[in-house]
Write an enzyme that holds these catalytic residues in place. Sequence first.
Site, PDB file in Angstrom:
ATOM      1  N   LYS A  75      -5.938  15.076  72.639  1.00 27.37           N
ATOM      2  CA  LYS A  75      -4.808  13.785  72.238  1.00 27.37           C
ATOM      3  C   LYS A  75      -3.699  14.194  71.507  1.00 27.37           C
ATOM      4  CE  LYS A  75      -5.601   9.860  69.791  1.00 27.37           C
ATOM      5  NZ  LYS A  75      -5.941   8.583  69.522  1.00 27.37           N
TER       6      LYS A  75
ATOM      7  N   TYR B 150       1.924  14.799  84.870  1.00 28.75           N
ATOM      8  CA  TYR B 150       1.287  16.049  84.553  1.00 28.75           C
ATOM      9  C   TYR B 150       2.155  16.658  83.419  1.00 28.75           C
ATOM     10  CZ  TYR B 150       4.874  17.753  87.881  1.00 28.75           C
ATOM     11  OH  TYR B 150       6.192  17.780  88.354  1.00 28.75           O
TER      12      TYR B 150
ATOM     13  N   SER C   9       7.382  14.549  85.413  1.00 30.04           N
ATOM     14  CA  SER C   9       6.409  15.070  84.737  1.00 30.04           C
ATOM     15  C   SER C   9       6.642  14.990  82.939  1.00 30.04           C
ATOM     16  CB  SER C   9       6.326  16.813  84.605  1.00 30.04           C
ATOM     17  OG  SER C   9       7.701  17.175  84.498  1.00 30.04           O
TER      18      SER C   9
END
Length: 127
Positions: A9, A58, A25
């Site tokens: 994270k 992504y 992305s």
Amino acid sequence: MFRTMMNGKIHRATVTEANLNYVGSITIDEDILDAVGILPNEKVAIVNNNNGARLETYTIAGERGSGVVCLNGAAARLVQPGDIVIIISYVMIAEESVRTHKPKVALMNENNEIIEMISYEPEATIY
């Protein structure tokens, strides 16, 4: 049985760019990706603290040391430069390993510099 657990994270990163005309992305400074164990092309969830938007995309590795956090393509409509985001990757873990799994969490400052690394989620303070 497998469980889906947080693995890495990036907490409270500042969006540096939003590029609507780029292939979709999120571009993230490769030093930051390395610190939390997120790979290029890995699926991530993104939470925008400023407007509550949540999305999945992504990752693309950005220039090392640049501090770049750039939402690309359609995701650029959900953020503004200066917004604060949380970027989360998940991993499937066998039931017998979930209690010992240690996610990597990078706490960021306003310049997208890591100010602290933790391998746990601190308990919420209840007021």
